[in-house]
Design a protein around this motif. Sequence first.
Motif, short mmCIF file in Angstrom:
data_model
loop_
_atom_site.label_atom_id
_atom_site.label_comp_id
_atom_site.label_asym_id
_atom_site.label_seq_id
_atom_site.Cartn_x
_atom_site.Cartn_y
_atom_site.Cartn_z
N LEU A 166 42.77 44.87 35.78
CA LEU A 166 42.80 45.67 36.65
C LEU A 166 43.58 44.87 37.91
CD1 LEU A 166 41.77 48.58 38.08
CD2 LEU A 166 39.81 47.29 38.79
N LEU A 167 43.12 43.61 37.87
CA LEU A 167 43.67 42.74 39.05
C LEU A 167 45.15 42.47 38.70
CD1 LEU A 167 40.89 40.26 39.36
CD2 LEU A 167 41.51 41.91 40.85
N ASN A 168 45.68 42.49 37.39
CA ASN A 168 47.00 42.57 37.12
C ASN A 168 47.73 43.66 37.58
OD1 ASN A 168 49.04 41.13 35.48
ND2 ASN A 168 49.07 42.57 33.83
N LEU A 169 47.18 44.66 37.61
CA LEU A 169 47.84 45.97 37.86
C LEU A 169 47.83 45.87 39.48
CD1 LEU A 169 48.79 48.95 37.80
CD2 LEU A 169 46.51 49.77 37.98
N LYS A 170 46.80 45.13 40.21
CA LYS A 170 47.02 45.15 41.50
C LYS A 170 48.25 44.11 41.99
CE LYS A 170 44.29 43.75 45.71
NZ LYS A 170 45.48 44.36 46.57
N ARG A 171 48.19 43.07 41.17
CA ARG A 171 49.24 42.11 41.46
C ARG A 171 50.70 43.04 41.39
NH1 ARG A 171 46.27 38.42 38.91
NH2 ARG A 171 46.94 38.69 36.89
#
Length: 294
Positions: A166-171
Amino acid sequence: MSYTHARQVESLNQSLSEIASDINVSFEFFPPNSAEMETTLWNSIERLAPLKPSFVSVTYGAGSGTRDRTHDVIKRIQKETALVAAPHLTCIDAGREELIQIAKDYWDSGVRHIVALRGDLPDSSEKPSMYASDLVELLKSVADFDISVAAYPEGHPEAPNPQFDLLNLKRKVDAGANRAISQFFFDVESYLRFRDRCVTVGIDVEIIPGILPVTNYNTLKRFAGLTNVHVPSWMPKMYEGLDDDETTRRLVGANIAMEQVKVLSREGVKDFHFYTLNRAELTYAICHTLGIRP
Protein backbone atom coordinates in the motif's frame (compact mmCIF):
# COMPACT_ATOMS: atom_id res chain seq x y z
CA MET A 1 -36.20 -16.72 -5.66
CA SER A 2 -37.25 -15.07 -2.39
CA TYR A 3 -39.08 -11.75 -2.48
CA THR A 4 -36.10 -9.99 -0.79
CA HIS A 5 -33.64 -11.42 -3.31
CA ALA A 6 -35.91 -10.43 -6.20
CA ARG A 7 -36.07 -6.88 -4.84
CA GLN A 8 -32.27 -6.76 -4.55
CA VAL A 9 -31.81 -7.88 -8.16
CA GLU A 10 -34.46 -5.39 -9.30
CA SER A 11 -32.79 -2.60 -7.34
CA LEU A 12 -29.34 -3.51 -8.73
CA ASN A 13 -30.57 -3.40 -12.33
CA GLN A 14 -32.55 -0.23 -11.65
CA SER A 15 -29.56 1.60 -10.15
CA LEU A 16 -27.35 0.42 -13.02
CA SER A 17 -29.72 1.88 -15.62
CA GLU A 18 -29.77 5.18 -13.73
CA ILE A 19 -26.01 5.64 -13.32
CA ALA A 20 -25.01 4.53 -16.83
CA SER A 21 -24.44 8.09 -18.00
CA ASP A 22 -21.63 8.61 -15.43
CA ILE A 23 -19.61 5.51 -16.25
CA ASN A 24 -16.23 5.59 -18.02
CA VAL A 25 -14.49 2.57 -19.48
CA SER A 26 -10.98 1.88 -20.78
CA PHE A 27 -9.54 -1.16 -22.55
CA GLU A 28 -6.22 -2.99 -22.54
CA PHE A 29 -4.73 -4.69 -25.62
CA PHE A 30 -1.41 -6.41 -26.26
CA PRO A 31 0.80 -6.26 -29.38
CA PRO A 32 0.08 -9.19 -31.75
CA ASN A 33 2.83 -11.66 -32.62
CA SER A 34 1.23 -13.23 -35.69
CA ALA A 35 -0.76 -12.10 -38.74
CA GLU A 36 -3.87 -13.84 -37.38
CA MET A 37 -3.57 -12.11 -33.98
CA GLU A 38 -3.02 -8.80 -35.76
CA THR A 39 -6.36 -9.20 -37.57
CA THR A 40 -8.09 -10.10 -34.28
CA LEU A 41 -6.59 -7.05 -32.55
CA TRP A 42 -7.64 -4.52 -35.19
CA ASN A 43 -11.13 -6.05 -35.50
CA SER A 44 -11.47 -5.67 -31.72
CA ILE A 45 -10.23 -2.08 -31.71
CA GLU A 46 -12.66 -1.26 -34.51
CA ARG A 47 -15.54 -2.90 -32.61
CA LEU A 48 -14.79 -1.20 -29.28
CA ALA A 49 -13.75 2.27 -30.53
CA PRO A 50 -17.37 3.52 -30.97
CA LEU A 51 -17.89 3.03 -27.19
CA LYS A 52 -15.60 6.07 -26.72
CA PRO A 53 -13.33 4.72 -23.95
CA SER A 54 -11.37 7.23 -21.83
CA PHE A 55 -8.20 5.58 -23.18
CA VAL A 56 -6.86 2.28 -24.51
CA SER A 57 -3.61 0.88 -23.18
CA VAL A 58 -1.15 -1.37 -25.00
CA THR A 59 1.09 -3.70 -22.99
CA TYR A 60 4.61 -4.84 -23.63
CA GLY A 61 6.98 -7.41 -22.18
CA ALA A 62 10.63 -6.87 -21.43
CA GLY A 63 12.92 -6.23 -24.39
CA SER A 64 13.03 -3.56 -27.06
CA GLY A 65 11.52 -5.86 -29.74
CA THR A 66 8.19 -5.94 -27.93
CA ARG A 67 8.46 -2.25 -27.14
CA ASP A 68 8.76 -1.48 -30.86
CA ARG A 69 5.64 -3.54 -31.55
CA THR A 70 3.83 -1.67 -28.77
CA HIS A 71 4.92 1.64 -30.29
CA ASP A 72 3.69 0.55 -33.74
CA VAL A 73 0.25 -0.34 -32.37
CA ILE A 74 0.09 2.97 -30.45
CA LYS A 75 1.05 4.97 -33.56
CA ARG A 76 -1.53 3.20 -35.70
CA ILE A 77 -4.28 3.74 -33.09
CA GLN A 78 -3.37 7.44 -33.02
CA LYS A 79 -3.32 7.69 -36.80
CA GLU A 80 -6.43 5.69 -37.66
CA THR A 81 -8.78 6.28 -34.72
CA ALA A 82 -9.87 9.07 -32.40
CA LEU A 83 -8.84 7.03 -29.33
CA VAL A 84 -6.41 8.15 -26.63
CA ALA A 85 -3.63 5.55 -26.79
CA ALA A 86 -1.55 4.83 -23.68
CA PRO A 87 1.56 2.66 -24.02
CA HIS A 88 2.81 0.58 -21.10
CA LEU A 89 6.36 1.49 -20.15
CA THR A 90 8.57 -0.47 -17.75
CA CYS A 91 11.92 0.46 -16.27
CA ILE A 92 13.70 -2.86 -15.75
CA ASP A 93 15.20 -3.26 -19.20
CA ALA A 94 16.25 0.34 -19.89
CA GLY A 95 18.51 2.87 -18.16
CA ARG A 96 17.47 6.41 -17.19
CA GLU A 97 18.86 8.04 -20.35
CA GLU A 98 17.09 5.57 -22.62
CA LEU A 99 13.83 6.04 -20.69
CA ILE A 100 14.11 9.82 -21.01
CA GLN A 101 14.63 9.41 -24.77
CA ILE A 102 11.60 7.04 -25.06
CA ALA A 103 9.46 9.51 -23.07
CA LYS A 104 10.53 12.42 -25.31
CA ASP A 105 9.81 10.38 -28.44
CA TYR A 106 6.35 9.50 -27.12
CA TRP A 107 5.61 13.13 -26.21
CA ASP A 108 6.82 14.34 -29.63
CA SER A 109 4.60 11.80 -31.39
CA GLY A 110 1.54 13.05 -29.49
CA VAL A 111 1.34 10.45 -26.72
CA ARG A 112 0.15 12.13 -23.51
CA HIS A 113 -0.89 9.14 -21.37
CA ILE A 114 1.51 6.42 -20.17
CA VAL A 115 0.96 3.36 -17.98
CA ALA A 116 4.13 3.31 -15.83
CA LEU A 117 5.21 -0.05 -14.39
CA ARG A 118 8.32 -1.54 -12.89
CA GLY A 119 7.99 -4.69 -15.05
CA ASP A 120 8.85 -8.33 -14.37
CA LEU A 121 12.40 -9.10 -13.34
CA PRO A 122 14.20 -11.52 -15.68
CA ASP A 123 15.88 -13.00 -12.62
CA SER A 124 13.85 -12.82 -9.41
CA SER A 125 16.97 -12.80 -7.20
CA GLU A 126 18.11 -9.55 -8.80
CA LYS A 127 17.24 -6.23 -7.16
CA PRO A 128 15.84 -3.66 -9.62
CA SER A 129 17.74 -0.39 -9.98
CA MET A 130 14.49 1.52 -10.54
CA TYR A 131 10.93 1.15 -9.32
CA ALA A 132 7.63 2.37 -10.78
CA SER A 133 7.68 5.42 -8.46
CA ASP A 134 11.09 6.38 -9.95
CA LEU A 135 9.68 5.96 -13.46
CA VAL A 136 6.68 8.19 -12.64
CA GLU A 137 9.08 10.85 -11.33
CA LEU A 138 11.26 10.55 -14.45
CA LEU A 139 8.26 10.85 -16.81
CA LYS A 140 6.96 13.92 -14.97
CA SER A 141 10.42 15.50 -15.25
CA VAL A 142 10.28 15.09 -19.05
CA ALA A 143 6.74 16.42 -19.62
CA ASP A 144 3.36 16.65 -17.93
CA PHE A 145 2.24 13.13 -18.87
CA ASP A 146 -1.07 11.72 -17.67
CA ILE A 147 0.18 8.65 -15.77
CA SER A 148 -1.56 5.46 -14.70
CA VAL A 149 0.11 2.97 -12.35
CA ALA A 150 -0.73 -0.53 -11.13
CA ALA A 151 -2.48 -1.40 -7.85
CA TYR A 152 -2.83 -4.83 -6.25
CA PRO A 153 -5.99 -5.28 -4.12
CA GLU A 154 -4.75 -8.70 -2.97
CA GLY A 155 -1.10 -7.62 -2.69
CA HIS A 156 1.80 -7.72 -5.14
CA PRO A 157 3.30 -11.25 -5.31
CA GLU A 158 6.68 -9.88 -4.15
CA ALA A 159 5.38 -7.66 -1.33
CA PRO A 160 6.30 -8.92 2.18
CA ASN A 161 2.95 -7.67 3.55
CA PRO A 162 -0.15 -5.68 2.46
CA GLN A 163 0.94 -2.46 4.23
CA PHE A 164 4.30 -2.46 2.41
CA ASP A 165 2.43 -2.79 -0.88
CA LEU A 166 0.00 0.00 0.00
CA LEU A 167 2.82 2.41 0.90
CA ASN A 168 4.51 1.53 -2.39
CA LEU A 169 1.33 2.62 -4.22
CA LYS A 170 1.34 5.84 -2.19
CA ARG A 171 4.94 6.52 -3.33
CA LYS A 172 3.79 6.19 -6.96
CA VAL A 173 0.88 8.59 -6.37
CA ASP A 174 3.11 11.07 -4.49
CA ALA A 175 5.55 10.96 -7.42
CA GLY A 176 2.77 12.22 -9.71
CA ALA A 177 0.57 9.30 -10.84
CA ASN A 178 -2.92 10.44 -11.85
CA ARG A 179 -4.75 7.15 -11.25
CA ALA A 180 -4.16 3.49 -10.39
CA ILE A 181 -5.52 0.52 -12.33
CA SER A 182 -6.02 -2.60 -10.28
CA GLN A 183 -4.86 -6.10 -11.03
CA PHE A 184 -7.87 -8.23 -12.00
CA PHE A 185 -9.78 -9.82 -9.10
CA PHE A 186 -12.94 -11.87 -8.53
CA ASP A 187 -13.50 -11.20 -4.83
CA VAL A 188 -15.29 -7.83 -4.96
CA GLU A 189 -14.90 -7.41 -1.19
CA SER A 190 -11.10 -7.48 -1.52
CA TYR A 191 -11.23 -4.54 -3.96
CA LEU A 192 -13.63 -2.55 -1.75
CA ARG A 193 -11.52 -3.15 1.39
CA PHE A 194 -8.40 -2.14 -0.56
CA ARG A 195 -10.07 1.06 -1.76
CA ASP A 196 -10.91 1.94 1.87
CA ARG A 197 -7.33 1.23 2.97
CA CYS A 198 -6.03 3.53 0.21
CA VAL A 199 -8.04 6.39 1.70
CA THR A 200 -6.60 5.75 5.19
CA VAL A 201 -3.01 6.29 3.96
CA GLY A 202 -3.90 9.40 1.96
CA ILE A 203 -4.08 7.96 -1.56
CA ASP A 204 -6.51 10.34 -3.22
CA VAL A 205 -6.55 9.17 -6.86
CA GLU A 206 -9.11 6.92 -8.52
CA ILE A 207 -8.42 3.18 -8.04
CA ILE A 208 -9.91 1.81 -11.26
CA PRO A 209 -10.94 -1.85 -10.98
CA GLY A 210 -9.40 -4.09 -13.64
CA ILE A 211 -12.02 -6.50 -15.00
CA LEU A 212 -11.02 -9.73 -16.73
CA PRO A 213 -13.87 -11.54 -18.54
CA VAL A 214 -12.70 -15.18 -18.31
CA THR A 215 -13.21 -17.48 -21.29
CA ASN A 216 -10.70 -20.14 -20.32
CA TYR A 217 -10.60 -21.25 -16.69
CA ASN A 218 -7.32 -23.21 -17.05
CA THR A 219 -5.52 -20.15 -18.43
CA LEU A 220 -7.00 -18.08 -15.61
CA LYS A 221 -5.68 -20.52 -12.98
CA ARG A 222 -2.18 -20.09 -14.39
CA PHE A 223 -2.53 -16.26 -14.49
CA ALA A 224 -3.92 -16.15 -10.96
CA GLY A 225 -1.09 -18.31 -9.61
CA LEU A 226 1.51 -15.91 -11.05
CA THR A 227 -0.24 -12.76 -9.90
CA ASN A 228 -1.38 -13.67 -6.37
CA VAL A 229 -5.07 -13.40 -7.33
CA HIS A 230 -7.53 -15.36 -5.20
CA VAL A 231 -9.89 -17.55 -7.26
CA PRO A 232 -13.10 -18.07 -5.22
CA SER A 233 -14.14 -21.68 -4.54
CA TRP A 234 -17.36 -21.27 -6.56
CA MET A 235 -15.51 -20.37 -9.75
CA PRO A 236 -14.17 -23.78 -10.91
CA LYS A 237 -17.69 -25.21 -10.55
CA MET A 238 -18.99 -22.60 -13.00
CA TYR A 239 -16.60 -23.86 -15.70
CA GLU A 240 -16.90 -27.58 -14.93
CA GLY A 241 -17.51 -29.76 -17.97
CA LEU A 242 -17.02 -26.88 -20.43
CA ASP A 243 -13.51 -27.71 -21.70
CA ASP A 244 -14.86 -28.34 -25.21
CA ASP A 245 -17.68 -25.82 -25.14
CA GLU A 246 -16.27 -22.38 -25.84
CA THR A 247 -19.64 -20.73 -26.44
CA THR A 248 -20.94 -21.59 -22.97
CA ARG A 249 -17.59 -20.67 -21.37
CA ARG A 250 -17.90 -17.21 -22.89
CA LEU A 251 -21.44 -16.78 -21.56
CA VAL A 252 -20.32 -17.87 -18.09
CA GLY A 253 -17.33 -15.47 -18.22
CA ALA A 254 -19.49 -12.55 -19.35
CA ASN A 255 -22.03 -13.29 -16.62
CA ILE A 256 -19.40 -13.34 -13.83
CA ALA A 257 -17.89 -10.06 -15.05
CA MET A 258 -21.33 -8.42 -15.37
CA GLU A 259 -22.21 -9.38 -11.78
CA GLN A 260 -18.89 -7.86 -10.61
CA VAL A 261 -19.51 -4.66 -12.51
CA LYS A 262 -23.07 -4.34 -11.19
CA VAL A 263 -21.99 -4.69 -7.56
CA LEU A 264 -19.04 -2.32 -8.02
CA SER A 265 -21.14 0.35 -9.73
CA ARG A 266 -23.63 0.06 -6.85
CA GLU A 267 -20.65 0.80 -4.54
CA GLY A 268 -19.97 4.06 -6.38
CA VAL A 269 -17.36 2.87 -8.89
CA LYS A 270 -17.59 4.99 -12.05
CA ASP A 271 -14.52 3.82 -13.99
CA PHE A 272 -13.76 0.31 -15.26
CA HIS A 273 -10.68 -1.00 -17.06
CA PHE A 274 -11.21 -4.15 -19.15
CA TYR A 275 -8.45 -6.65 -19.87
CA THR A 276 -9.77 -7.58 -23.31
CA LEU A 277 -7.06 -10.13 -24.26
CA ASN A 278 -7.52 -8.54 -27.72
CA ARG A 279 -11.08 -9.89 -28.07
CA ALA A 280 -14.03 -7.55 -28.20
CA GLU A 281 -17.21 -9.64 -27.77
CA LEU A 282 -17.42 -10.06 -23.98
CA THR A 283 -16.17 -6.56 -23.19
CA TYR A 284 -18.63 -5.11 -25.69
CA ALA A 285 -21.54 -7.05 -24.14
CA ILE A 286 -20.59 -5.98 -20.59
CA CYS A 287 -20.29 -2.33 -21.68
CA HIS A 288 -23.71 -2.59 -23.33
CA THR A 289 -25.16 -3.80 -20.01
CA LEU A 290 -23.48 -0.85 -18.29
CA GLY A 291 -25.25 1.47 -20.72
CA ILE A 292 -22.08 2.31 -22.68
CA ARG A 293 -23.25 2.31 -26.28
CA PRO A 294 -22.15 3.80 -29.61
